[in-house]
Design a protein around this motif. Structure first.
Motif, PDB file in Angstrom:
ATOM      1  N   SER A  50      10.649  -7.128   7.897  1.00 51.81           N
ATOM      2  CA  SER A  50      11.372  -6.036   8.547  1.00 51.81           C
ATOM      3  C   SER A  50      12.852  -6.347   8.593  1.00 51.81           C
ATOM      4  O   SER A  50      13.262  -7.510   8.633  1.00 51.81           O
ATOM      5  CB  SER A  50      10.847  -5.814   9.973  1.00 51.81           C
ATOM      6  OG  SER A  50      11.399  -4.625  10.525  1.00 51.81           O
ATOM      7  N   ASP A  51      13.653  -5.291   8.578  1.00 48.77           N
ATOM      8  CA  ASP A  51      15.102  -5.387   8.790  1.00 48.77           C
ATOM      9  C   ASP A  51      15.804  -6.366   7.842  1.00 48.77           C
ATOM     10  O   ASP A  51      16.615  -7.182   8.289  1.00 48.77           O
ATOM     11  CB  ASP A  51      15.388  -5.774  10.242  1.00 48.77           C
ATOM     12  CG  ASP A  51      14.875  -4.744  11.238  1.00 48.77           C
ATOM     13  OD1 ASP A  51      15.674  -3.916  11.693  1.00 48.77           O
ATOM     14  OD2 ASP A  51      13.661  -4.774  11.541  1.00 48.77           O
ATOM     15  N   ARG A  59      -0.905  -7.911   0.645  1.00 51.89           N
ATOM     16  CA  ARG A  59      -0.138  -6.700   0.367  1.00 51.89           C
ATOM     17  C   ARG A  59       1.167  -6.712   1.155  1.00 51.89           C
ATOM     18  O   ARG A  59       1.184  -7.024   2.348  1.00 51.89           O
ATOM     19  CB  ARG A  59      -0.944  -5.449   0.731  1.00 51.89           C
ATOM     20  CG  ARG A  59      -0.251  -4.154   0.281  1.00 51.89           C
ATOM     21  CD  ARG A  59      -1.060  -2.926   0.602  1.00 51.89           C
ATOM     22  NE  ARG A  59      -0.409  -1.738   0.078  1.00 51.89           N
ATOM     23  CZ  ARG A  59      -0.790  -0.488   0.347  1.00 51.89           C
ATOM     24  NH1 ARG A  59      -1.834  -0.273   1.135  1.00 51.89           N
ATOM     25  NH2 ARG A  59      -0.126   0.536  -0.164  1.00 51.89           N
ATOM     26  N   LEU A  60       2.241  -6.356   0.488  1.00 52.29           N
ATOM     27  CA  LEU A  60       3.550  -6.321   1.126  1.00 52.29           C
ATOM     28  C   LEU A  60       3.717  -5.035   1.924  1.00 52.29           C
ATOM     29  O   LEU A  60       3.412  -3.942   1.433  1.00 52.29           O
ATOM     30  CB  LEU A  60       4.652  -6.407   0.072  1.00 52.29           C
ATOM     31  CG  LEU A  60       6.094  -6.287   0.572  1.00 52.29           C
ATOM     32  CD1 LEU A  60       6.451  -7.437   1.495  1.00 52.29           C
ATOM     33  CD2 LEU A  60       7.062  -6.220  -0.619  1.00 52.29           C
ATOM     34  N   ILE A  61       4.192  -5.159   3.160  1.00 55.83           N
ATOM     35  CA  ILE A  61       4.592  -4.014   3.960  1.00 55.83           C
ATOM     36  C   ILE A  61       5.982  -4.304   4.516  1.00 55.83           C
ATOM     37  O   ILE A  61       6.217  -5.374   5.077  1.00 55.83           O
ATOM     38  CB  ILE A  61       3.581  -3.691   5.083  1.00 55.83           C
ATOM     39  CG1 ILE A  61       4.032  -2.443   5.869  1.00 55.83           C
ATOM     40  CG2 ILE A  61       3.331  -4.873   6.001  1.00 55.83           C
ATOM     41  CD1 ILE A  61       2.955  -1.892   6.809  1.00 55.83           C
ATOM     42  N   VAL A  62       6.902  -3.375   4.316  1.00 59.63           N
ATOM     43  CA  VAL A  62       8.278  -3.526   4.782  1.00 59.63           C
ATOM     44  C   VAL A  62       8.509  -2.492   5.869  1.00 59.63           C
ATOM     45  O   VAL A  62       8.343  -1.290   5.633  1.00 59.63           O
ATOM     46  CB  VAL A  62       9.289  -3.359   3.633  1.00 59.63           C
ATOM     47  CG1 VAL A  62      10.718  -3.559   4.152  1.00 59.63           C
ATOM     48  CG2 VAL A  62       8.991  -4.354   2.515  1.00 59.63           C
ATOM     49  N   LEU A  63       8.905  -2.954   7.049  1.00 60.73           N
ATOM     50  CA  LEU A  63       8.961  -2.097   8.227  1.00 60.73           C
ATOM     51  C   LEU A  63      10.306  -1.403   8.415  1.00 60.73           C
ATOM     52  O   LEU A  63      10.664  -1.028   9.527  1.00 60.73           O
ATOM     53  CB  LEU A  63       8.639  -2.925   9.483  1.00 60.73           C
ATOM     54  CG  LEU A  63       7.370  -3.784   9.424  1.00 60.73           C
ATOM     55  CD1 LEU A  63       7.154  -4.509  10.740  1.00 60.73           C
ATOM     56  CD2 LEU A  63       6.162  -2.954   9.053  1.00 60.73           C
ATOM     57  N   GLY A  64      11.050  -1.225   7.334  1.00 59.25           N
ATOM     58  CA  GLY A  64      12.264  -0.436   7.401  1.00 59.25           C
ATOM     59  C   GLY A  64      13.537  -1.231   7.562  1.00 59.25           C
ATOM     60  O   GLY A  64      13.542  -2.455   7.656  1.00 59.25           O
ATOM     61  N   HIS A  73       9.666   3.950   7.453  1.00 61.75           N
ATOM     62  CA  HIS A  73      11.017   4.377   7.823  1.00 61.75           C
ATOM     63  C   HIS A  73      11.676   3.366   8.755  1.00 61.75           C
ATOM     64  O   HIS A  73      11.078   2.940   9.745  1.00 61.75           O
ATOM     65  CB  HIS A  73      10.981   5.697   8.607  1.00 61.75           C
ATOM     66  CG  HIS A  73      10.540   6.871   7.833  1.00 61.75           C
ATOM     67  ND1 HIS A  73       9.715   7.839   8.363  1.00 61.75           N
ATOM     68  CD2 HIS A  73      10.810   7.266   6.570  1.00 61.75           C
ATOM     69  CE1 HIS A  73       9.495   8.769   7.466  1.00 61.75           C
ATOM     70  NE2 HIS A  73      10.138   8.451   6.371  1.00 61.75           N
ATOM     71  N   GLY A  74      12.927   3.045   8.485  1.00 62.18           N
ATOM     72  CA  GLY A  74      13.789   2.408   9.464  1.00 62.18           C
ATOM     73  C   GLY A  74      14.805   3.425   9.946  1.00 62.18           C
ATOM     74  O   GLY A  74      15.067   4.433   9.271  1.00 62.18           O
ATOM     75  N   HIS A 133       6.192  -4.703  14.630  1.00 61.25           N
ATOM     76  CA  HIS A 133       7.403  -3.876  14.534  1.00 61.25           C
ATOM     77  C   HIS A 133       8.618  -4.745  14.270  1.00 61.25           C
ATOM     78  O   HIS A 133       8.557  -5.975  14.236  1.00 61.25           O
ATOM     79  CB  HIS A 133       7.592  -3.087  15.835  1.00 61.25           C
ATOM     80  CG  HIS A 133       7.940  -3.937  17.023  1.00 61.25           C
ATOM     81  ND1 HIS A 133       9.237  -4.233  17.380  1.00 61.25           N
ATOM     82  CD2 HIS A 133       7.150  -4.584  17.928  1.00 61.25           C
ATOM     83  CE1 HIS A 133       9.238  -5.006  18.457  1.00 61.25           C
ATOM     84  NE2 HIS A 133       7.984  -5.237  18.810  1.00 61.25           N
ATOM     85  N   GLY A 134       9.764  -4.085  14.089  1.00 58.29           N
ATOM     86  CA  GLY A 134      11.049  -4.746  13.949  1.00 58.29           C
ATOM     87  C   GLY A 134      12.057  -4.108  14.893  1.00 58.29           C
ATOM     88  O   GLY A 134      11.752  -3.823  16.042  1.00 58.29           O
TER      89      GLY A 134
END
Length: 283
Positions: free
Chosen positions: A33-34, A54-59, A85-86, A229-230
């Motif tokens: 994240s971030d 699996r990659l997950i990017v929290l925005g 979405h970030g 979360h981030g």
């Protein structure tokens, strides 16, 4: 608890430990994240990702650091990565999309460019002017690469007992936090996602989880969840509570959280890539 000092560019790994409250994930995740344009730290963390995770990017991919476009291109090539979405992506989209008008767009542009978006805006314009990037088919001031990434982004993702989101979910107002979308897998044109930012302090991409531990379970759609979360940078040792795992450990350190079954472990890398105003609450 962390006991190993951080070294610039070096990765620190924690041992496996149990997820809080016996929570469990169905999927093997590697969550970041971030990154905020810290492409070297982002790449270094991705080197640690197991092949089956699996990659997950929290925005908050863009702004503040110089490597936002590099991260966008890397994610564009990884079609399996799940992207959320970030608030910085929502601001950029609202500020630049062609159909936006009025005070919402002006306010988005003001806030975005005052908190790291000025660097991204300059890069977007340079890429478009040079022809290195084509414009988005619907929005001429947005590079196509950002348009593709934004349309892949979801507001949140559920997996087992886990609820992934950029900002968070207000424990007493979960419906308001998630009201911007009724379908978490929807692909918005930007209007709902961006303009809802101004409608509620509980918006999923803007809400800040309390810095003090939440005592009661976060119930979403009738089920207690563990938030991942981030958005709210905290020291690493303050980022794990009984109700949440915060992946955002600040601007000078970037982290990843690997989650498998009922366990998790964290990875950290120190970076000096982040520039700009770091003290303002728009994270």
């Amino acid at each position: 608890m962390l006991h190993t000092p951080f070294h610039l560019g070096g990765v620190t790994r924690e041992p496996w430990r149990d997820l809080p409250n016996g929570r469990a994930a169905r999927t093997h995740w590697f969550a970041l994240s971030d990154p905020h344009g810290a492409s070297l730290a982002f790449s270094r963390l991705l080197e640690e990702r197991p092949a089956d995770a699996r990659l997950i990017v929290l925005g908050d991919i863009i702004d503040r650091g110089p490597g936002g476009l590099e991260i966008l291109r890397r994610l564009d090539a990884d079609k399996d990565a799940l992207l959320l979405h970030g608030n910085h992506e929502l601001l950029a989209w609202c500020a630049l999309r062609a159909k936006a008008h009025g005070w919402v767009q002006r306010e988005a542009f003001r806030i975005w460019t005052a908190h790291g978006g000025d660097l991204t805006l300059r890069q977007f314009r340079e890429e478009l002017a040079s022809g290195r990037e084509e414009p988005d088919p619907e929005h001429s001031e947005i590079p196509a690469i950002f348009g593709r990434i934004f349309r892949r982004m979801r507001p949140w993702h559920e997996d087992g007992d886990l609820f992934f989101v950029h900002g968070g979910v207000a424990p007493d107002h979960p419906e308001e936090s998630l009201a911007a979308f009724s379908d978490p897998a929807g692909t918005p044109d930007g209007a709902n996602a961006s303009e809802a930012t101004w409608d509620t302090p509980y918006h999923y991409a803007w809400y800040r989880q309390p810095k003090s531990p939440i005592r009661t379970p976060v119930v979403i759609q009738g089920k207690p969840r563990l938030l991942v979360h981030g958005h709210t940078p905290l020291p690493p040792d303050a980022c794990i509570t009984q109700q949440a795992i915060n992946v955002d450990v600040g601007y000078g350190i970037k982290s990843a959280v690997e989650i498998k079954g009922r366990q998790f472990r964290r990875w950290f890398v120190k970076t000096d890539e982040i520039i700009g105003n770091l003290d303002h609450p728009v994270s």
